[in-house]
Design a protein around this motif. Structure first.
Motif, PDB file in Angstrom:
ATOM      1  N   THR A   2       0.859  -1.168   0.000  1.00 18.31           N
ATOM      2  CA  THR A   2       0.000   0.000   0.000  1.00 18.31           C
ATOM      3  C   THR A   2       0.899   1.224   0.000  1.00 18.31           C
ATOM      4  O   THR A   2       1.786   1.347   0.851  1.00 18.31           O
ATOM      5  CB  THR A   2      -0.902   0.016   1.243  1.00 18.31           C
ATOM      6  N   GLY A 168      -1.315  -8.874  -5.599  1.00 14.49           N
ATOM      7  CA  GLY A 168      -0.668  -7.674  -5.126  1.00 14.49           C
ATOM      8  C   GLY A 168       0.778  -7.631  -5.605  1.00 14.49           C
ATOM      9  O   GLY A 168       1.381  -8.665  -5.908  1.00 14.49           O
ATOM     10  N   GLN A 196      -3.653   0.475  -2.362  1.00 10.42           N
ATOM     11  CA  GLN A 196      -3.113  -0.848  -2.695  1.00 10.42           C
ATOM     12  C   GLN A 196      -2.561  -0.858  -4.114  1.00 10.42           C
ATOM     13  O   GLN A 196      -3.108  -0.208  -5.010  1.00 10.42           O
ATOM     14  CB  GLN A 196      -4.203  -1.917  -2.591  1.00 10.42           C
TER      15      GLN A 196
END
Length: 252
Positions: A2, A168, A196
C-alpha cells in the motif's frame, strides 16, 4: 503493498514505465523466424539499460528475463530455441524491480496472417482488462474484478482460465492480495483498499478453464489446440479510477 507517500507512488510509476516500455518494444519486435530466446534478449537488454532487474530472475531464479508463451502455452513460457512462426499467438509478460519497487505487465499479439478467432480472443481479453479496471476502486469487492472478466469472456464466447490470477505487487513481485481470479468467487469477501498496488491480469482461452505445468517445471499449458491471451496492468487503487502504472507511452 500500500503506497504511503509520494515516494512510493513515484517508485511504482517509474518501475511501471520501464516494464511497459519493454513489453511494447518486445511485442513490436516479434516477427516470423526469430526465436523466443532472441526476443527475450531484447527485453533483458532494455531492462539493463534502464537500471532494472528481471523480477522472475530475482525472485524465482527463472531461466529468462521475461516470460514468453506461444499458442497452447498460457503463461511462464521459458525463452529459448522455439521459433516464432506466422500465425502464432504470442504472449509477453514483463516484470521488473527498480530501486526497490516492482511492477508487472503483459500483452498478447498475433503474428500475421491473423486468424479471426485469434483476433477476437485478443480483443476480448483486452476488453476484459478494461472492464476489470472500471470496477477496481477503494472499497470495491475484489470479486467484482473476476465478475467483470467472466462476463466479458462469456459475452465473446470464450472461457476464463481459473487457476491463473492477478495479485498484489510493489515491494515484491507477488504480495497480498493474492488470487485475484478471473471469475466471480462468491466466497471472496475481501475488498480493495485505498493505495493498494495490484496487478490485474485476465486470461481468456478457447478451450481450457485450467492449465497444467509442463515438464520443464515452469510453462503452464492448456489442452491440445487451446489458445489463450493475457493482458496485464499494475495499478494503484484510488477512490476513483485506478492509477495505471503500465500504460503504453503513446497512451500516457
Amino acid at each position: 503493498m500500500t503506497v504511503e507517500n509520494q515516494r512510493d507512488i513515484d517508485g511504482i510509476l517509474a518501475a511501471g514505465r520501464i516494464v511497459a516500455l519493454v513489453r511494447d518494444a518486445m511485442l513490436n519486435a516479434i516477427e516470423p523466424g526469430m526465436t523466443t530466446g532472441e526476443l527475450d534478449n531484447l527485453g533483458a537488454e532494455l531492462l539493463a539499460r534502464h537500471g532494472a532487474q528481471s523480477a522472475p530472475r530475482v525472485m524465482y531464479d527463472f531461466p529468462g528475463a521475461t516470460c514468453i508463451s506461444i499458442n497452447e502455452e498460457a503463461a511462464h513460457g521459458i525463452p529459448g530455441k522455439r521459433v516464432i512462426r506466422a500465425g502464432d499467438l504470442v504472449n509477453v509478460d514483463v516484470s521488473a524491480e527498480l530501486n526497490g519497487y516492482f511492477a508487472d505487465t503483459g500483452g498478447s499479439v498475433v503474428v500475421p496472417p491473423v486468424a479471426p478467432i485469434k483476433a477476437r480472443l485478443c480483443q476480448a481479453t483486452r476488453q476484459a482488462l478494461t472492464n476489470a479496471l472500471k470496477v477496481a476502486r477503494a472499497g470495491a469487492a475484489i470479486s467484482q474484478i473476476g465478475s467483470a472478466v467472466e462476463r466479458t469472456a462469456k459475452a465473446h464466447h470464450f472461457l476464463v482460465i481459473k487457476n491463473l490470477a492477478g495479485h498484489g505487487v510493489g515491494r515484491s513481485l507477488h504480495e497480498e492480495p493474492t488470487d485475484i481470479v478471473s471469475f466471480f468467487d462468491k466466497y471472496d469477501r475481501r475488498r480493495l483498499q485505498l493505495g493498494q498496488v495490484v496487478a490485474i491480469e485476465p486470461f481468456l482461452s478457447t478451450r481450457s478453464s485450467f492449465v497444467t505445468e509442463a515438464r520443464d517445471g515452469w510453462t503452464l499449458v492448456g489442452a491440445p489446440g487451446n489458445l489463450s491471451a493475457q493482458y496485464e496492468h499494475t495499478v494503484i487503487i484510488t477512490r476513483g479510477a485506478p492509477i495505471v502504472a503500465t500504460l503504453s507511452q503513446a497512451s500516457a
